[in-house]
Enzyme design. Structure first.
Site, PDB file in Angstrom:
ATOM      1  N   CYS A   1       0.850  -1.211   0.072  1.00  0.00           N
ATOM      2  CA  CYS A   1      -0.013  -0.047  -0.127  1.00  0.00           C
ATOM      3  C   CYS A   1       0.941   1.218  -0.059  1.00  0.00           C
ATOM      4  O   CYS A   1       0.372   2.303  -0.068  1.00  0.00           O
ATOM      5  CB  CYS A   1      -0.815   0.189   1.294  1.00  0.00           C
ATOM      6  SG  CYS A   1      -1.976  -1.388   1.158  1.00  0.00           S
TER       7      CYS A   1
ATOM      8  N   ASP B   1       2.691   2.463   2.626  1.00  0.00           N
ATOM      9  CA  ASP B   1       2.895   3.188   3.933  1.00  0.00           C
ATOM     10  C   ASP B   1       3.574   1.935   4.602  1.00  0.00           C
ATOM     11  O   ASP B   1       2.579   0.989   5.063  1.00  0.00           O
ATOM     12  CB  ASP B   1       1.669   3.674   4.290  1.00  0.00           C
ATOM     13  CG  ASP B   1       1.509   4.901   3.626  1.00  0.00           C
ATOM     14  OD1 ASP B   1       2.197   5.763   3.482  1.00  0.00           O
ATOM     15  OD2 ASP B   1       0.120   4.992   3.410  1.00  0.00           O
TER      16      ASP B   1
ATOM     17  N   CYS C   1       4.687   8.407   2.104  1.00  0.00           N
ATOM     18  CA  CYS C   1       4.589   9.618   1.553  1.00  0.00           C
ATOM     19  C   CYS C   1       5.171  10.798   2.625  1.00  0.00           C
ATOM     20  O   CYS C   1       5.117  10.501   3.798  1.00  0.00           O
ATOM     21  CB  CYS C   1       3.208   9.964   0.696  1.00  0.00           C
ATOM     22  SG  CYS C   1       2.066   9.755   2.177  1.00  0.00           S
TER      23      CYS C   1
ATOM     24  N   CYS D   1      -2.973   8.071   6.827  1.00  0.00           N
ATOM     25  CA  CYS D   1      -1.698   8.364   7.401  1.00  0.00           C
ATOM     26  C   CYS D   1      -1.644   8.537   8.864  1.00  0.00           C
ATOM     27  O   CYS D   1      -0.933   8.035   9.570  1.00  0.00           O
ATOM     28  CB  CYS D   1      -0.628   9.165   6.615  1.00  0.00           C
ATOM     29  SG  CYS D   1      -0.525   9.060   4.891  1.00  0.00           S
TER      30      CYS D   1
END
Lengths: 146, 395
Positions: A34, A36, A59, A103
């Site tokens: 994914c 992350d 990110c 996130c």
């Protein structure tokens, strides 16, 4: 600009970045597929998180939320750390774009995973809420089964 | 130093295009549909621009339809061919898995409405063969739509061979040449292309303007109804300054194509060479059959958005095919089509050069990217696992 100044600050100048060889608890959440993965290390003394470090693959917002979350739990009690919500992290960063909210969820989960690991290592009992992924990660394909 | 290395996204306007666009805005404000002399002057300029664009791809002026850009041209070409096919009971369309979304999403819509779409897979370098196309063509195929060169990985397809196959089998061939126009020679006659899309802003022209070339005799379906502009096939007062700017940009590109290609290709090869030394990295796209300015690489253990934002901090504008930058949860469909696993595709970086880049700028990129990759790998738990052998290196 996509990100707030605070996000860019924590992305370009992350706090508590690094590893910890003698951590009392380590939590890792996310999935490389994914894009992350967050890993949080905590040092605990008398129920207080005296030190915290993180490593993140992801990110800019993943790095910034990790950084902010570690800053928000450092020096706090375990109880306070478990109360850290993704919303609080988002607010502290002056907001995140909608598609980056996951996130912050990951950061909240990484903290909880580190505490759970600390409890496991020390034979401390805990409730069901820490036993499984809280299931916020519907945005993550591999977790869709939760 | 700030290096603009995202020329596949868009380009800076050339001095010639800028001057022509501004002059048209200032001096040629007439409506080409008006019968008075101010309007007729505008109409003459419109037709002159049409002639320039037509000549540049070896088409006839009456085969050129100005549009708002590449996406509109792709949509109109595909819908037109699909509806022509339907009238004959032919509702099968062939394309590739690495097309631009302007093509793929248009086809997705047609699929929902009953058309059957064949997505041809590409090889590891992103290439399609004419044989694949030949094998996929059926009795009921009404359209083959394949891009000239890919926007992400730069791979150039064997367009003339595909054109020959389609012509032989009597199937319309549409080519999205948005990335190729102005950078590679295009000859719709020799390449047997029936419909072709291009956009001005990819070759130093203005944004918001492009065209659809349509071979004489193919009936277009209107996307926009209204006035009789563009032979009644695209209503709306023409964006004349943009069209004039596009023609000036295209003319400029055609006049300097050979030297520009040689220059940009040299910079590209130096950049690829300079970045290939980064451990566990890989070039995406064909090593030789690629756009002169395209560099696309994957770096294991890092994520592309943070890479490109760090590069921006260091004065480099780039792009990435990571999920975070694609606006969806999945990384680039093009990188996945090459067989790159998700975790590798997330760590992609696209640097696209133009004739306005310099060797010093390329040196700056070569000096900067390895440092940023090393830093991000240093804070990446994935990289740690790869290095400890807990995860296998894929590249």
């Amino acid at each position: 600009m996509l990100y707030s100044d605070k996000v860019m600050d924590h992305f370009t100048n992350p706090r508590n970045v690094g590893k910890m060889d003698d951590a009392d608890g380590v939590g890792e959440v996310g999935n490389a597929k994914c894009g992350d993965i967050m890993r949080i290390f905590i040092k605990v003394e008398d129920d207080i998180i005296t030190d915290v470090k993180f490593n993140t693959f992801g990110c800019a917002s993943a790095i910034a939320t990790s950084s902010m979350a570690t800053e928000m739990i450092k020096g706090k009690s375990i109880k306070e750390a478990l109360e850290l919500s993704n919303k609080a992290v988002v607010e502290a960063l002056d907001g995140l774009p909608t598609n980056k909210i996951h996130c912050s969820v990951l950061a909240e989960e990484a903290v909880r995973a580190a505490v759970k690991d600390y409890y496991d290592r020390n034979g401390i009992e805990y409730g069901d809420e820490l036993k499984s992924c809280p299931g916020h990660c519907e945005s993550c394909e591999s977790c869709a089964g939760h | 130093m700030y290096v603009y290395a995202d020329n596949a996204a868009t380009t800076a306007m050339s001095p010639a295009a800028l001057a022509a666009t501004i002059a048209a805005m200032q001096e040629c404000y007439g409506n080409p549909s008006s019968l008075h002399s101010i309007g007729q002057e505008a109409a003459e300029k419109l037709e002159a621009a049409r002639a320039t664009m037509a000549a540049g791809i070896n088409a006839q002026p009456r085969e050129i339809y100005f549009t708002s850009g590449g996406s509109e041209a792709d949509n109109q070409a595909i819908f037109s061919a699909a509806l022509l096919g339907k009238k004959k009971g032919k509702m099968h369309i062939i394309t590739t898995s690495i097309e631009h979304h302007a093509v793929l999403h248009t086809l997705k819509r047609l699929e929902k409405e009953g058309w059957e779409i064949t997505l041809l897979p590409v090889d590891k370098d992103g290439m399609i063969s004419a044989q694949q196309v030949a094998d996929a063509i059926r009795e009921d195929t009404c359209l083959v739509t394949i891009m000239f060169a890919n926007n992400e990985i730069g791979t150039i397809q064997p367009v003339a061979e595909i054109g020959a196959i389609c012509r032989e089998k009597g199937v319309l061939f549409h080519c999205d040449a948005v990335q190729a126009a102005g950078h590679l020679p295009i000859d719709v006659e020799a390449m047997q292309i029936d419909m072709l899309s291009l956009a001005a802003h990819k070759f130093h022209g203005p944004k918001g303007v492009g065209l659809l070339y349509v071979r004489k005799g193919i009936i277009l379906h209107n996307l926009i109804e209204g006035g009789a502009q563009e032979r009644g096939k695209r209503a709306g007062t023409e964006y004349l300054p943009g069209i004039i700017g596009m023609a000036a940009a295209f003319q400029d590109c055609l006049e300097h194509m050979e030297e520009s290609t040689a220059y940009v290709q040299k910079l590209r090869d130096k950049l690829i060479q300079g970045l290939s030394g980064i451990p566990h990295s890989i070039l995406n796209g064909h090593p030789e059959k690629r756009l002169p300015g395209n560099v696309n690489m994957c770096f294991e253990g890092i994520e592309g958005e943070s890479l490109l934002l760090w590069l921006d901090q260091n004065g480099i504008a780039a792009s990435s095919g990571s999920a975070c930058t694609s606006g969806s949860l999945d990384p680039s469909h093009v990188l996945l089509a090459l067989g790159r696993p998700h975790e590798v595709a997330h760590g992609s970086l696209r640097l696209t050069l133009s004739e306005y880049n310099t060797e010093e700028e390329v040196d700056h990129i070569i000096a900067t990217v390895p440092k940023v990759v090393e830093y991000l790998r240093g804070i990446s738990p994935v990289w740690e696992k790869l290095e400890k052998g807990e995860l296998p290196h894929v590249i």
